[in-house]
Scaffold this active site. Structure first.
Site, short mmCIF file in Angstrom:
data_model
loop_
_atom_site.label_atom_id
_atom_site.label_comp_id
_atom_site.label_asym_id
_atom_site.label_seq_id
_atom_site.Cartn_x
_atom_site.Cartn_y
_atom_site.Cartn_z
N ASP A 91 41.86 39.73 46.48
CA ASP A 91 41.72 40.58 45.30
C ASP A 91 40.55 41.55 45.40
O ASP A 91 40.67 42.72 45.04
CB ASP A 91 41.51 39.73 44.04
CG ASP A 91 42.68 38.80 43.77
OD1 ASP A 91 43.81 39.15 44.16
OD2 ASP A 91 42.46 37.72 43.18
N GLU A 111 37.69 36.91 45.60
CA GLU A 111 38.93 36.84 44.83
C GLU A 111 38.61 36.36 43.43
O GLU A 111 37.63 35.64 43.21
CB GLU A 111 39.93 35.87 45.47
CG GLU A 111 40.71 36.44 46.62
CD GLU A 111 41.99 35.64 46.89
OE1 GLU A 111 43.07 36.15 46.56
OE2 GLU A 111 41.89 34.52 47.42
N LYS A 113 40.71 34.66 40.01
CA LYS A 113 41.97 34.12 39.51
C LYS A 113 41.82 33.69 38.05
O LYS A 113 40.85 33.03 37.69
CB LYS A 113 42.43 32.93 40.36
CG LYS A 113 42.69 33.27 41.82
CD LYS A 113 43.80 34.30 41.97
CE LYS A 113 44.06 34.61 43.45
NZ LYS A 113 45.05 35.70 43.62
#
Length: 278
Positions: A91, A111, A113
């Protein structure tokens, strides 16, 4: 120069910088910056702190490149590739630094989430479930897909002594404390952090060998067992345990901490550039 002295040089340079203060200003109140945007801020800050070094950012890494890195360690590795254009896309992308030999070395992979909207639903008065009669939705397993990217970056960095992968978790499936949430009608719903229906943190701690979360684990651990030495590449997992969203300034602070640790570990390979005058 020794790695210890090189590490001291890096530490001195970062102390002389202004940290993250002044980067955001009023933007510290913004919670919806993407992890990719914050990663670019980290890249800019690293360039400012270490003007002698050259940094770059990439959004993806091809499996072909990962296989080549494995082959350099042992020709038996990195042999299988079915889709030539296959790649991984963290990401927040990948931040790298060029070493004294002109090779690009990874200093940050990030990343973010989000899983579990129970807090938002309760505050809005929404009921969930097949019959819309539940306060809490059973947690899903989508977060487990993160393990693939983690494993691939670990393969790419198998020859390194650091692993700068940082995972930011957000949402009711990643609570570390029990919290009460009030509905619009005044009823209070208690979200238990240790509920098997709700919590999914245990699905991710395999990526850090069960070591503490909210901790910089960038430096690889070398564990001795009997007559063997085992190298552990641990993901640094951070979560907003009280259910609040991530603040961009806090994310940047963590990213810079991970990146600086990477530079310390690479210190002897950056010596020529860090000691030259500009």
């Amino acid at each position: 120069m020794s790695k210890k002295n090189q590490s001291n040089r890096l530490t001195t340079q970062q102390k002389e910088s202004k940290g993250v203060v002044g980067i955001f200003g009023e933007e510290t109140k913004i919670h919806d910056m993407t992890v990719g945007e914050v990663s670019h801020l980290a890249l800019n800050k690293l360039q400012e702190e270490f003007p002698q070094l050259e940094f770059r950012s990439r959004t993806s890494i091809k499996k072909e490149e990962i296989n080549e890195a494995l082959k350099k360690i042992d020709p038996k590795l990195g042999q299988t590739l079915f889709v030539p254009n296959s790649s991984i896309i963290p990401d927040g992308g990948i931040v790298e630094v060029k070493d004294d030999n002109g090779e690009w070395r990874v200093v940050l992979v990030s990343e973010a989430k989000h899983q579990g909207k129970d807090i938002e639903n309760i505050k809005a008065g929404n009921l969930v479930g097949k019959k819309d009669n539940q306060d809490i939705m059973a947690a899903g397993n989508a977060i487990e897909r993160s393990h693939k990217n983690i494993a691939e970056i670990a393969n790419l960095m198998l020859a390194e002594a650091h692993f700068p992968y940082v995972l930011f978790l957000e949402g009711s499936n990643f609570l570390t404390e029990t919290i009460p949430v009030k509905r619009p009608d005044g009823r209070v719903v208690t979200l238990e952090y240790n509920s098997g229906k709700l919590n999914r943190l245990d699905r991710l701690t395999a990526a850090n060998y069960g070591m503490p979360i909210n901790t910089n684990l960038c430096k690889n651990k070398f564990i001795k067992h009997n007559d063997k030495t085992i190298m552990l590449q641990a993901t640094s997992i951070y979560t907003q345990g009280n259910g609040e969203g991530w603040n961009a300034e806090k994310m940047l602070e963590i990213m810079l901490d991970i990146s600086r640790t990477s530079l310390e570990m690479l210190g002897s390979d950056l010596f020529k550039q860090l000691t030259q005058k500009k």
